[in-house]
Design a protein around this motif. Structure first.
Motif, mmCIF file in Angstrom:
data_model
loop_
_atom_site.group_PDB
_atom_site.id
_atom_site.type_symbol
_atom_site.label_atom_id
_atom_site.label_comp_id
_atom_site.label_asym_id
_atom_site.label_seq_id
_atom_site.Cartn_x
_atom_site.Cartn_y
_atom_site.Cartn_z
ATOM 1 N N UNK A 1 0.859 -1.094 0.012
ATOM 2 C CA UNK A 1 -0.148 -0.094 -0.202
ATOM 3 C C UNK A 1 0.679 1.262 0.028
ATOM 4 N N UNK A 2 2.103 1.130 0.781
ATOM 5 C CA UNK A 2 2.779 2.320 0.725
ATOM 6 C C UNK A 2 3.472 2.802 -0.488
ATOM 7 N N UNK A 3 3.656 1.488 -1.193
ATOM 8 C CA UNK A 3 4.497 1.829 -2.460
ATOM 9 C C UNK A 3 3.492 2.562 -3.794
ATOM 10 N N UNK A 4 2.056 2.180 -3.539
ATOM 11 C CA UNK A 4 1.060 2.932 -4.274
ATOM 12 C C UNK A 4 1.063 4.188 -3.679
ATOM 13 N N UNK A 5 0.966 4.593 -2.492
ATOM 14 C CA UNK A 5 0.851 5.778 -2.018
ATOM 15 C C UNK A 5 1.920 6.770 -2.387
ATOM 16 N N UNK A 6 3.215 6.200 -2.210
ATOM 17 C CA UNK A 6 4.241 6.948 -2.678
ATOM 18 C C UNK A 6 4.271 7.179 -4.061
ATOM 19 N N UNK A 7 3.837 6.307 -5.168
ATOM 20 C CA UNK A 7 3.618 6.543 -6.607
ATOM 21 C C UNK A 7 2.752 7.797 -6.487
ATOM 22 N N UNK A 8 1.608 7.783 -5.698
ATOM 23 C CA UNK A 8 0.578 8.731 -5.668
ATOM 24 C C UNK A 8 1.066 9.819 -5.407
ATOM 25 N N UNK A 9 1.850 9.913 -4.231
ATOM 26 C CA UNK A 9 2.599 11.124 -3.734
ATOM 27 C C UNK A 9 3.684 11.824 -4.884
ATOM 28 N N UNK A 10 4.324 10.998 -5.515
ATOM 29 C CA UNK A 10 5.303 11.310 -6.353
ATOM 30 C C UNK A 10 4.541 12.147 -7.497
ATOM 31 N N UNK A 11 3.395 11.552 -8.027
ATOM 32 C CA UNK A 11 2.501 12.283 -8.900
ATOM 33 C C UNK A 11 2.028 13.528 -8.568
ATOM 34 N N UNK A 12 1.776 13.503 -7.209
ATOM 35 C CA UNK A 12 1.148 14.931 -6.669
ATOM 36 C C UNK A 12 2.350 15.693 -6.511
ATOM 37 N N UNK A 13 3.340 15.496 -6.269
ATOM 38 C CA UNK A 13 4.366 16.471 -6.378
ATOM 39 C C UNK A 13 4.807 16.968 -7.604
ATOM 40 N N UNK A 14 4.520 16.048 -8.745
ATOM 41 C CA UNK A 14 4.798 16.325 -9.961
ATOM 42 C C UNK A 14 3.746 17.363 -10.521
#
Length: 892
Positions: free
Chosen positions: A330-343
């Motif tokens: 779940x954290x991996x998916x959240x990190x992906x989402x956070x990365x996209x949020x930052x971008x």
């Protein structure tokens, strides 16, 4: 006993209140008096062993249990013991104390029903190890507390046993929550019971009447050392037990209290015990445990206890590993989402238009496989325009643009009919989700998760995303991440709207600055005109007084003169003084315009009188007059004299404009029934007015005429009169083609400008007696002229040079009439009039005010007090007429 739990906080519905706990504690067995006295006696440093043995032998049950425990093979006595005295002597005080505690606690507080046996055994193991550690710590820090520390450590968790006995189901729930939430035991108990085992144990210890120092060990063993120091006079013993409890938790791999390491450090410092000695204390504890466990029916090998604990820990770690794997996924998916949020945040940081906003959103979402289809759109609630973008994973994008109905339903053009049905449905249903809240709300319209936000009466926007299956199954953190994305988009949109508004405001500000500059120039001109007005009023005041003296003297001389030639010369002087007075009056009227004296009047009659007055000179300049009067014209409410002044100024200006070349002068009227107004136009064919002068034409003292043909006050005075009538005056002019002045007046403004009541003139009548008049004026020459003129008419006259002296004379003597000026030193004329109207003797005394500068407000106050007003310079005959009329009215 039933246990009811809540998903939110695991609270148990309420058998487990503090009141219920207290009542149940009172039902627990009370320790036998002999056993309790023996325990207290054993804790004394100088205990008499014979006395202790005799006390214990007085209770047969206690004697039997003590002998059975002491004779246990594991105790290691050389021979079997048959008397308590032998047990005390051979086994020693420590062994006897352990036997007493084993009997008292284990027998009288067994630890709850069978299902809690494992938990009870763990508590007793923990308590025994804590007691041993407490004794060892006391031996190295405060040796005199060694035995008491052992007992305090053994009994410190007695409150847990009470909870297990009183509320067994709640005890199980507390243990479950503690493990599930990874809480320390006090926190878990507080959530469910709203109390904890420290408080419960304290209540039981006080009921059993245990020594105060043991009560404090039970109560304070989870407190910080600072709190112990402030609560207990003997803080050392609770501190020792607290440290022993923390060290035992570490040995058994149990969850310590929050900040457990800080607590250990603080206790070690307070007790002055080096941390290096802890390893030796643990080794000695293991050896002592084997000796004392027999008294409590516990496993004698501490290593076996540790083995069991390790097995439980391994089982827990296995479960935690599985849970950790799921969380890592779940954290991996959240990190992906956070990365996209930052971008996305970086991409939207510099956008300045909605078009760029749409493109950047679609671009960032492209390649993010979690979102298979996405939509972002904005509805402008003012223009009802819907604008947005749709993107599909793989890079395809499509713009949205349409209008919405008043209810928010989109109106699609023909080329938009091939939108996917799910997308059409989401957009068609958007009107049901529209709101004006800035808060982001979340809703579901399968397969889309929708994030909505807006601003009331401004805009409404939505981010709609269709998530892949693995993201749909995630917990709320995924949706929280998308909510943050919606927040970034909302912030960017509002920044764009703010930027657009700032651009518009910038343009408005530039225009406003230009207008402000124009207004500033007008204000400067207005201030100059105001200064001129004040100067005119002041000059009129200063000039009127000497003019009045000259005029009055000239009139007196004219009355006495017999020579006709000299009489004409004196009359010429008087005539020129009147001319000067008229100029001064115009200046004062400009400085302080008079309110109109409204009367019903016929506008055509007024125009005809003006034209008759000056029309005789038109043929001389080849001017032809044409009248175009509206036959529907009706009477209006206005001041006839002021209207004559306005039209006289306008027609004279038209005549001057046509004196060189002649032409047609047209005077036209029009009645507007819809607006209840009349319009008068003065149209000439003269030279016209240059464009740069048209805005200045109504300014005071501005004139385009040649020298000697005007003062520049005519049009400015006319403008003031029309404004006072709530009308309008403007012009149209083309140089060489003439000028049109347009005057618009309301039909009836009587409600705003009520007509002053008219007073009928009294017929002249002779004066019956020789009257007495008091003259108040600060100008000596005016006093002399008035005195001479009045005495010539058979009137007795007294004078006063200021208001104060005049008021004193009125108090002493009787007069039939008062002549006074307004502007006088010490006391002004209005002040004197106010006093008269409130006095008992002169309330009805007639008053004539002779003034050169009275304002309209002052003249209104004079009239309210029943006085008359004559302007300086005055005609002697007119003054005498007013005096006689006032005296006759007073006599009548």
């Amino acid at each position: 006993m039933s246990v009811v739990s809540s998903q939110s906080d695991h609270r148990v519905a309420h058998p487990a209140s503090l009141r219920s706990i207290i009542s149940r504690i009172e039902e627990l067995p009370v320790l036998p008096a002999v056993a309790l006295q023996a325990l207290k006696l054993s804790l004394l440093d100088d205990v008499n062993l014979d006395h202790l043995a005799r006390l214990m032998e007085s209770d047969p049950v206690l004697t039997a249990r003590i002998l059975r425990l002491v004779n246990n093979a594991q105790v290691g006595l050389p021979k079997r013991i048959s008397t308590v005295k032998q047990a005390v002597t051979l086994a020693g005080l420590t062994q006897v104390r352990c036997a007493l505690l084993g009997v008292l606690v284990k027998e009288y507080l067994p630890g709850g029903p069978q299902q809690l046996a494992s938990m009870s055994r763990q508590i007793w193991t923990h308590s025994l190890v804590t007691g041993i550690l407490a004794g060892l710590v006391a031996e190295r820090t405060f040796p005199e507390l060694k035995e008491t520390a052992f007992v305090g450590g053994l009994l410190h968790d007695i409150g847990k046993l009470v909870i297990m006995d009183v509320f067994p189901e709640i005890a199980l729930k507390i243990d479950e929550i503690r493990r599930e939430k990874r809480l320390d035991i006090v926190d878990a108990e507080q959530r469910i019971l709203e109390t904890n085992h420290c408080t419960v144990g304290k209540m039981l210890a006080e009921q059993w009447k245990l020594p105060e120092q043991l009560v404090e060990c039970i109560w304070l063993h989870h407190h910080r050392v600072e709190a112990m120091n402030g609560t207990s006079l003997n803080w050392e013993l609770p501190a020792i037990v607290s440290l022993a409890n923390l060290l035992t938790l570490e040995m058994f791999c149990e969850s310590p209290m929050q900040n457990g390491e800080d607590l250990v450090t603080g206790l070690l410092t307070a007790l002055n015990l080096p941390r290096e000695e802890l390893a030796d204390l643990r080794r000695l504890t293991s050896r002592e445990y084997e000796k004392k466990s027999v008294f409590f029916d516990l496993e004698s090998d501490l290593n076996m206890v540790f083995h069991e604990i390790i097995q439980q820990a391994n089982h827990k770690l296995s479960g935690l590993g599985i849970e950790l794997d799921a969380k890592n996924s779940a954290l991996s998916k959240v990190n992906t989402l956070l990365s996209m949020t930052g971008k996305l945040g970086l991409s939207l940081a510099n956008v300045r238009s909605k078009t760029d906003l749409f493109q950047e959103i679609a671009q960032v979402f492209t390649g993010f496989t979690a979102v298979q289809v996405g939509i972002f759109y904005i509805v402008d609630q003012v223009t009802r325009e819907l604008e947005g973008i749709v993107w599909i994973d793989g890079g395809r994008k499509r713009k949205l643009l349409c209008f919405t109905k008043r209810n928010g339903e989109p109106v699609w053009e023909k080329d938009a009919q091939n939108l996917p049905p799910d997308l059409r449905r989401v957009l068609d249903e958007s009107r049901h989700r529209m709101h004006g809240s800035r808060e982001i709300t979340q809703s579901l319209s399968n397969p889309f998760v929708i994030f909505s936000f807006g601003e009331e009466r401004s805009y409404f926007a939505e981010l709609c995303i269709s998530l892949s299956q693995d993201f749909r199954s995630q917990d709320g953190r995924t949706l929280t991440g998308f909510t943050q994305i919606a927040q970034i988009i909302r912030s960017s949109l509002e920044r764009i709207r703010l930027f657009e508004n700032l651009q518009a405001k910038k343009e408005d500000l530039a225009l406003a600055l230009w207008k402000t500059q124009q207004i500033s120039q007008q204000l400067i001109q207005t201030e100059r005109l105001a200064a001129v007005g004040q100067l005119a009023a002041g000059a009129a005041h200063e000039i009127n007084n000497p003019l009045a003296i000259i005029s009055a003297r000239a009139q007196l001389l004219e009355l006495r003169e017999q020579d006709e030639k000299r009489k004409k010369e004196l009359a010429l002087i008087t005539e020129q003084i009147e001319r000067i007075s008229k100029i001064l009056t115009n200046l004062m009227e400009f400085a302080r315009p008079a309110p109109p004296n409204l009367q019903t009047m016929n506008i055509h009659d007024t125009l005809d009188r003006v034209l008759e007055l000056i029309g005789s000179s038109f043929p001389k300049f080849q001017i032809t007059l044409e009248r175009h009067y509206d036959p529907r014209m009706r009477p209006i409410k206005a001041d006839p004299n002021q209207m004559e002044q306005v039209f006289l100024n306008l027609i004279i200006n038209a005549q001057h404009a046509m004196e060189k070349n002649g032409g047609v002068l047209t005077v036209a009227s029009e009645y507007n029934p819809d607006q209840q107004a009349v319009v008068i136009r003065i149209i000439d064919q003269g030279v016209g007015i240059a464009k740069e002068n048209q805005k200045k034409i109504f300014d005071p003292f501005f004139s385009t005429k040649e020298e000697g043909k005007g003062t520049g006050l005519g049009l400015s005075t006319s403008l003031g009169i029309i404004n006072n009538h709530f009308g309008r005056i403007d012009l149209e002019s083309t140089p060489g083609n003439g000028t049109t002045f347009r005057v618009e007046l309301p039909v009836d403004i009587s409600a705003l400008r009520p007509t002053k009541p008219e007073t009928a003139a009294n017929p002249s009548m002779p004066l019956s007696l020789r009257p007495r008049i008091l003259v108040m004026d600060d100008e000596e020459h005016i006093r002399d002229v008035l005195k001479e003129a009045l005495e010539n008419e058979g009137i007795d006259v007294e004078t006063a040079e200021n208001g104060k002296d005049g008021r004193d004379v009125l108090e002493r003597e009787h007069f039939d009439l008062l002549l006074l000026d307004i502007k006088m030193p010490l006391r002004d004329g209005l002040s004197v009039m106010r006093d008269l109207r409130t006095s008992k003797t002169n309330a009805d005394l007639p008053v004539i005010v002779i003034t050169g500068t009275a304002t309209h407000e002052e003249m209104a106050e004079i009239a309210n007090h029943g006085g008359k007003c004559i302007r300086k310079p005055f005609h002697i005959k007119h003054l005498l007429t007013e005096v006689r009329d006032s005296l006759r009215q007073a006599d009548g």
